[in-house]
Design a protein around this motif. Structure first.
Motif, PDB file in Angstrom:
ATOM      1  N   ASN A   1      74.828   2.291  30.702  1.00 38.55           N
ATOM      2  CA  ASN A   1      74.430   0.973  30.188  1.00 38.55           C
ATOM      3  C   ASN A   1      72.929   0.720  30.311  1.00 38.55           C
ATOM      4  O   ASN A   1      72.406  -0.186  29.665  1.00 38.55           O
ATOM      5  CB  ASN A   1      75.210  -0.140  30.891  1.00 38.55           C
ATOM      6  CG  ASN A   1      75.196   0.000  32.394  1.00 38.55           C
ATOM      7  OD1 ASN A   1      75.661   1.006  32.916  1.00 38.55           O
ATOM      8  ND2 ASN A   1      74.657  -0.977  33.082  1.00 38.55           N
ATOM      9  N   HIS A   2      72.213   1.503  31.123  1.00 41.56           N
ATOM     10  CA  HIS A   2      70.759   1.341  31.226  1.00 41.56           C
ATOM     11  C   HIS A   2      70.009   2.246  30.252  1.00 41.56           C
ATOM     12  O   HIS A   2      68.783   2.299  30.302  1.00 41.56           O
ATOM     13  CB  HIS A   2      70.291   1.628  32.655  1.00 41.56           C
ATOM     14  CG  HIS A   2      70.614   0.529  33.619  1.00 41.56           C
ATOM     15  ND1 HIS A   2      69.671  -0.398  34.033  1.00 41.56           N
ATOM     16  CD2 HIS A   2      71.768   0.190  34.228  1.00 41.56           C
ATOM     17  CE1 HIS A   2      70.247  -1.255  34.866  1.00 41.56           C
ATOM     18  NE2 HIS A   2      71.516  -0.924  35.010  1.00 41.56           N
TER      19      HIS A   2
ATOM     20  N   HIS B   1      78.183   5.075  37.443  1.00 44.63           N
ATOM     21  CA  HIS B   1      78.011   3.628  37.294  1.00 44.63           C
ATOM     22  C   HIS B   1      78.077   2.833  38.603  1.00 44.63           C
ATOM     23  O   HIS B   1      77.372   1.853  38.765  1.00 44.63           O
ATOM     24  CB  HIS B   1      79.064   3.095  36.300  1.00 44.63           C
ATOM     25  CG  HIS B   1      78.868   1.692  35.823  1.00 44.63           C
ATOM     26  ND1 HIS B   1      77.670   1.209  35.351  1.00 44.63           N
ATOM     27  CD2 HIS B   1      79.749   0.649  35.729  1.00 44.63           C
ATOM     28  CE1 HIS B   1      77.820  -0.061  34.987  1.00 44.63           C
ATOM     29  NE2 HIS B   1      79.059  -0.422  35.212  1.00 44.63           N
TER      30      HIS B   1
ATOM     31  N   ASP C   1      72.907   6.358  32.951  1.00 48.12           N
ATOM     32  CA  ASP C   1      71.793   5.624  33.557  1.00 48.12           C
ATOM     33  C   ASP C   1      70.689   6.598  33.984  1.00 48.12           C
ATOM     34  O   ASP C   1      70.259   6.639  35.130  1.00 48.12           O
ATOM     35  CB  ASP C   1      72.264   4.732  34.719  1.00 48.12           C
ATOM     36  CG  ASP C   1      73.070   3.534  34.230  1.00 48.12           C
ATOM     37  OD1 ASP C   1      73.200   3.363  32.993  1.00 48.12           O
ATOM     38  OD2 ASP C   1      73.568   2.776  35.074  1.00 48.12           O
TER      39      ASP C   1
ATOM     40  N   HIS D   1      80.284   7.514  31.636  1.00 50.40           N
ATOM     41  CA  HIS D   1      79.559   6.718  32.630  1.00 50.40           C
ATOM     42  C   HIS D   1      80.445   5.684  33.324  1.00 50.40           C
ATOM     43  O   HIS D   1      80.437   5.561  34.549  1.00 50.40           O
ATOM     44  CB  HIS D   1      78.368   6.023  31.950  1.00 50.40           C
ATOM     45  CG  HIS D   1      77.560   5.200  32.900  1.00 50.40           C
ATOM     46  ND1 HIS D   1      76.818   5.757  33.921  1.00 50.40           N
ATOM     47  CD2 HIS D   1      77.389   3.853  33.003  1.00 50.40           C
ATOM     48  CE1 HIS D   1      76.218   4.787  34.596  1.00 50.40           C
ATOM     49  NE2 HIS D   1      76.546   3.632  34.074  1.00 50.40           N
TER      50      HIS D   1
ATOM     51  N   ASP E   1      73.347   8.316  37.612  1.00 54.09           N
ATOM     52  CA  ASP E   1      72.625   7.051  37.809  1.00 54.09           C
ATOM     53  C   ASP E   1      71.226   7.263  38.406  1.00 54.09           C
ATOM     54  O   ASP E   1      70.921   6.794  39.503  1.00 54.09           O
ATOM     55  CB  ASP E   1      73.482   6.117  38.686  1.00 54.09           C
ATOM     56  CG  ASP E   1      74.797   5.776  38.000  1.00 54.09           C
ATOM     57  OD1 ASP E   1      75.751   6.584  38.110  1.00 54.09           O
ATOM     58  OD2 ASP E   1      74.872   4.737  37.337  1.00 54.09           O
TER      59      ASP E   1
END
Ligand SMILES: [Fe+2]
Length: 278
Positions: A84-85, A197, A54, A158, A12
């Motif tokens: 997800n980013h 995450h 991420d 993730h 992340d």
């Protein structure tokens, strides 16, 4: 001493364009620089580094260009998985030499590090915060795990396949965890499932295997177990995970260390030169 293989996990990164702070407050680039300095200085050196999603924040091409510049000083072999980013397409073009398992879609990878198989699973769902392993990824995982009976395998993805008690994060965890569990249960060579995450060190059992969430070098998700506050973050002590595999009977054994990032007083000896406690 038993032979060991050291796999560092960082997670992340949320790299913004140069000069931009995450949420107007967190210098994620500085955090990554400190993390890389800690990885480079760690002795004995990790054999491999997994970045569990991420990597970028918005995402944008500019963020991936900056990410690559920030990663350049890392002296260790590494691989990244989307979160997800991230954008699959932007990651594919940012790292064109990576041998992804599939020619399009999810960015899954198998990486061999000595006796270990690292299986990197893309749980990202384009445009959505939650995670899901799509049919080609589940099929790929099943085939990969079936390709050997004796090599220990570590899975990285993730999104955690379990609830942490932090409800705004639990809503966006791995939504088809049961499909992952059904595969893992068939293969005893899966020794660990490592995720990201949630930006904080967490441990549970999943499908009969240890399953962890990696801490971060930047901002931690607030440990709010009763929805007392709006979704929030805190700047907590930065850290990464170091998974150590020791050779031994059957699949050997695996231990995960939580490694704080920073300079701390010590090391100091416990004993004087005559072996007496100081
Ligand atoms: Fe995430």
């Amino acid at each position: 001493m038993a032979k060991q293989i050291r796999i560092a996990q960082i997670s992340d990164l949320h790299i913004k364009p140069p000069g931009k702070l995450a949420y107007g407050r967190v210098d994620t680039a500085k955090a990554l620089e400190r993390c890389i300095a800690a990885l480079n200085a760690f002795a004995p050196a990790p054999d491999f580094v997994v970045i569990s999603g991420d990597l970028a924040d918005a995402p944008s091409v500019e963020e991936y260009v900056y990410l690559k510049r920030l990663l350049a000083p890392l002296k260790l072999r590494f691989a990244g998985i989307p979160g997800n980013h991230d954008s699959r397409e932007m990651m594919r073009s940012a790292f064109p030499d990576v041998a992804y398992a599939l020619p399009s879609g999810p960015l899954n990878q198998r990486i061999e590090v000595g006796e270990l198989d690292l299986l990197l699973l893309d749980s990202s769902v384009p445009g959505k915060p939650h995670g899901e392993l799509d049919a080609p990824t589940l099929q790929w995982l099943d085939t990969e795990l079936g390709s050997s009976r004796d090599r220990p395998a570590l899975l990285f993805l993730h999104h955690p396949p379990f609830a942490t008690g932090i409800s705004h994060m639990d809503r966006q965890n791995l939504h088809n965890a049961a499909a992952l569990a059904a595969i893992v249960q068939r293969y005893p060579r899966v020794r660990h499932i490592a995720t990201g995450h949630v930006h904080r060190a967490t441990l549970t059992m999943f499908a009969g295997r240890p399953c962890t969430i990696c801490p971060v070098a930047n901002h931690a998700v607030d440990l709010d177990l009763d929805q007392m506050r709006e979704p929030s973050f805190r700047i907590e002590p930065p850290a990464f995970h170091l998974h150590i595999w020791f050779a031994g009977e059957r699949f050997g054994s695996l231990v995960t260390h939580h490694v704080p990032i920073g300079s701390f007083d010590g090391p100091h000896p416990f004993f004087d030169p005559d072996g007496r406690l100081l």
